[in-house]
Design an enzyme around this catalytic site. Sequence first.
Site, PDB file in Angstrom:
ATOM      1  N   CYS A  58       0.843  -1.200   0.000  1.00  0.00           N
ATOM      2  CA  CYS A  58       0.000   0.000   0.000  1.00  0.00           C
ATOM      3  C   CYS A  58       0.872   1.241   0.000  1.00  0.00           C
ATOM      4  CB  CYS A  58      -0.938  -0.010   1.206  1.00  0.00           C
ATOM      5  SG  CYS A  58      -2.085   1.389   1.216  1.00  0.00           S
ATOM      6  N   CYS A  74      -0.512   4.232   1.919  1.00  0.00           N
ATOM      7  CA  CYS A  74      -0.402   4.088   3.377  1.00  0.00           C
ATOM      8  C   CYS A  74       1.039   4.292   3.849  1.00  0.00           C
ATOM      9  CB  CYS A  74      -0.825   2.690   3.816  1.00  0.00           C
ATOM     10  SG  CYS A  74      -2.286   2.063   3.005  1.00  0.00           S
ATOM     11  N   ASP A  75       1.983   3.690   3.162  1.00  0.00           N
ATOM     12  CA  ASP A  75       3.340   3.601   3.699  1.00  0.00           C
ATOM     13  C   ASP A  75       4.364   4.476   2.979  1.00  0.00           C
ATOM     14  OD1 ASP A  75       2.351   1.654   5.395  1.00  0.00           O
ATOM     15  OD2 ASP A  75       2.838   0.008   4.030  1.00  0.00           O
TER      16      ASP A  75
HETATM   17  P1  FAD Z   1     -10.983  -4.598   6.479  1.00  0.00           P
HETATM   18  O1  FAD Z   1     -10.040  -3.762   7.243  1.00  0.00           O
HETATM   19  O2  FAD Z   1     -10.536  -5.222   5.228  1.00  0.00           O
HETATM   20  O3  FAD Z   1     -11.512  -5.691   7.496  1.00  0.00           O
HETATM   21  C1  FAD Z   1     -12.450  -6.643   7.161  1.00  0.00           C
HETATM   22  C2  FAD Z   1     -12.284  -7.777   8.134  1.00  0.00           C
HETATM   23  O4  FAD Z   1     -13.502  -8.467   8.291  1.00  0.00           O
HETATM   24  C3  FAD Z   1     -11.337  -8.880   7.689  1.00  0.00           C
HETATM   25  O5  FAD Z   1     -10.002  -8.530   7.766  1.00  0.00           O
HETATM   26  C4  FAD Z   1     -11.714  -9.991   8.619  1.00  0.00           C
HETATM   27  O6  FAD Z   1     -11.122  -9.801   9.896  1.00  0.00           O
HETATM   28  C5  FAD Z   1     -13.226  -9.770   8.735  1.00  0.00           C
HETATM   29  N1  FAD Z   1     -13.933 -10.741   7.893  1.00  0.00           N
HETATM   30  C6  FAD Z   1     -13.701 -11.045   6.590  1.00  0.00           C
HETATM   31  N2  FAD Z   1     -14.515 -12.016   6.175  1.00  0.00           N
HETATM   32  C7  FAD Z   1     -15.293 -12.330   7.233  1.00  0.00           C
HETATM   33  C8  FAD Z   1     -16.333 -13.262   7.438  1.00  0.00           C
HETATM   34  N3  FAD Z   1     -16.746 -14.078   6.459  1.00  0.00           N
HETATM   35  N4  FAD Z   1     -16.905 -13.343   8.663  1.00  0.00           N
HETATM   36  C9  FAD Z   1     -16.519 -12.514   9.672  1.00  0.00           C
HETATM   37  N5  FAD Z   1     -15.537 -11.611   9.525  1.00  0.00           N
HETATM   38  C10 FAD Z   1     -14.936 -11.524   8.328  1.00  0.00           C
HETATM   39  N6  FAD Z   1      -5.699   2.865   5.224  1.00  0.00           N
HETATM   40  C11 FAD Z   1      -5.538   4.115   5.708  1.00  0.00           C
HETATM   41  O7  FAD Z   1      -6.479   4.909   5.677  1.00  0.00           O
HETATM   42  N7  FAD Z   1      -4.344   4.500   6.268  1.00  0.00           N
HETATM   43  C12 FAD Z   1      -3.284   3.669   6.382  1.00  0.00           C
HETATM   44  O8  FAD Z   1      -2.221   4.050   6.870  1.00  0.00           O
HETATM   45  C13 FAD Z   1      -3.437   2.338   5.901  1.00  0.00           C
HETATM   46  N8  FAD Z   1      -2.418   1.448   5.999  1.00  0.00           N
HETATM   47  C14 FAD Z   1      -2.576   0.183   5.508  1.00  0.00           C
HETATM   48  C15 FAD Z   1      -1.508  -0.709   5.591  1.00  0.00           C
HETATM   49  C16 FAD Z   1      -1.633  -1.992   5.109  1.00  0.00           C
HETATM   50  C17 FAD Z   1      -0.462  -2.938   5.210  1.00  0.00           C
HETATM   51  C18 FAD Z   1      -2.878  -2.399   4.509  1.00  0.00           C
HETATM   52  C19 FAD Z   1      -3.027  -3.820   3.997  1.00  0.00           C
HETATM   53  C20 FAD Z   1      -3.933  -1.522   4.413  1.00  0.00           C
HETATM   54  C21 FAD Z   1      -3.792  -0.214   4.894  1.00  0.00           C
HETATM   55  N9  FAD Z   1      -4.821   0.715   4.795  1.00  0.00           N
HETATM   56  C22 FAD Z   1      -4.679   1.978   5.301  1.00  0.00           C
HETATM   57  C23 FAD Z   1      -6.097   0.373   4.141  1.00  0.00           C
HETATM   58  C24 FAD Z   1      -7.144   0.083   5.217  1.00  0.00           C
HETATM   59  O9  FAD Z   1      -6.615  -0.840   6.117  1.00  0.00           O
HETATM   60  C25 FAD Z   1      -8.404  -0.453   4.582  1.00  0.00           C
HETATM   61  O10 FAD Z   1      -8.873   0.436   3.586  1.00  0.00           O
HETATM   62  C26 FAD Z   1      -9.494  -0.617   5.617  1.00  0.00           C
HETATM   63  O11 FAD Z   1      -9.049  -1.387   6.699  1.00  0.00           O
HETATM   64  C27 FAD Z   1     -10.722  -1.266   5.009  1.00  0.00           C
HETATM   65  O12 FAD Z   1     -11.645  -1.406   6.023  1.00  0.00           O
HETATM   66  P2  FAD Z   1     -12.876  -2.385   5.927  1.00  0.00           P
HETATM   67  O13 FAD Z   1     -13.725  -1.995   7.086  1.00  0.00           O
HETATM   68  O14 FAD Z   1     -13.470  -2.356   4.586  1.00  0.00           O
HETATM   69  O15 FAD Z   1     -12.362  -3.861   6.157  1.00  0.00           O
END
Ligand code: FAD
Length: 312
Positions: A147, A150-151
């Site tokens: 990302c 992010c980084d």
């Molecule tokens: P996610 O964070 O993707 O979480 C969803 C979670 O739901 C899954 O991980 C799992 O735990 C759970 N899940 C999945 N399937 C199921 C199921 N069937 N049943 C129950 N639970 C389930 N964004 C920023 O704004 N700033 C940053 O600095 C940043 N740094 C990042 C660094 C890295 C290495 C990564 C990979 C991403 C980064 N991001 C950052 C992006 C950010 O993390 C994502 O955009 C954000 O977390 C997405 O949120 P979300 O709520 O859609 O779900």
Amino acid sequence: MNGLETHNTNLCIVGSGPAAHTAAIYAARAELNPLLFEGWMANDIAPGGQLTTTTDVENFPGFPDGILGADLTDNFRRQSERFGAKIFTETVTKVDFSSKPFKLFTDSRAVIADAVILATGAVAKRLTFPGSGEGTGGFWNRGISACAVCDGAAPIFRGKPLAVIGGGDSAMEEASFLTKYGSKVSIIHRRDAFRASKIMQQRVFANPKIDVVWNSTVVEAYGDGERGGVLGGLKVKNVVTGDVEDLRVSGLFFAIGHEPATRFLGGAVELDSDGYVVTKAGTTETSVAGVFAAGDVQDKKYRQAVTAAGTG
Ligand code: FAD
Ligand code: NDP
């Protein structure tokens, strides 16, 4: 239901990142008594979602000094619980949205819900080669990331040569973004043409800080002798000639696509060709009335914590 502990609820939220918890906070405050399934290592990610896999988050408003990803997700969870969301650390493995009320299943529970919010996120795809992993001898999070937004601004990348792997819009966007920080950016692509949209390609070709290493794959990442423990360079193989060359870089960013966590849905809502949940423009409504989607599971463009929270 089939020996499973059964719960009836107004609202079932599936997921554990900023989208799921924002939805839970709002729903709990609206006295909808939501049930939230945060998953147990769903897609190999700990409850809390993608932010648990990173260190400092510096672009989420409200934390002028930054905050550790794991601390931010703990805060989200505590805030959901404070307003009464009931959280289960279980993965939803199956759903039935064919009639109302909707049904969702984990290995031990069945949920009968009037409405559902899907917030299961996505996972950035990673490549595996010597030096790409975590732990001893690997440079994941110590120069290798998936990302750039992010980084990319981290001090270890400032003024240093960087590389991006991929040939789609993400690779173009990330390479352009990284030129703000790096001394130059090499895009390493496995073929001799990009699949990215023409306009994004043109921006890349016009940027004097970007060069392209065509027909090439990374076969190894190695450390920086002077700054031990961080990435120092790559062995890059030309897939046409078979030649392997050194590329000295301090950062490597995978931009080879994301995988949305939608397999467990079994086609219960409409997905696009990349597997993302389709939502009606400007809303979180899916193809099934009463089932909503928020966060990265329905967003392949912004993919940030704050946008996920916004849709939640
Ligand atoms: P996610 O964070 O993707 O979480 C969803 C979670 O739901 C899954 O991980 C799992 O735990 C759970 N899940 C999945 N399937 C199921 C199921 N069937 N049943 C129950 N639970 C389930 N964004 C920023 O704004 N700033 C940053 O600095 C940043 N740094 C990042 C660094 C890295 C290495 C990564 C990979 C991403 C980064 N991001 C950052 C992006 C950010 O993390 C994502 O955009 C954000 O977390 C997405 O949120 P979300 O709520 O859609 O779900
Ligand atoms: P894509 O699937 O479009 O591109 C992935 C790229 O990674 C491809 O070039 C592919 O190569 C390469 N790749 C895949 N697997 C490997 C591998 N194992 N080794 C080496 N290279 C590999 O993903 P994106 O994330 O770029 O885009 C996803 C979607 O999001 C697209 O619809 C895109 O248009 C959209 N998007 C839009 C943006 C915008 O409008 N601003 C920004 C970012 C994304 P190959 O080409 O050979 O298959």
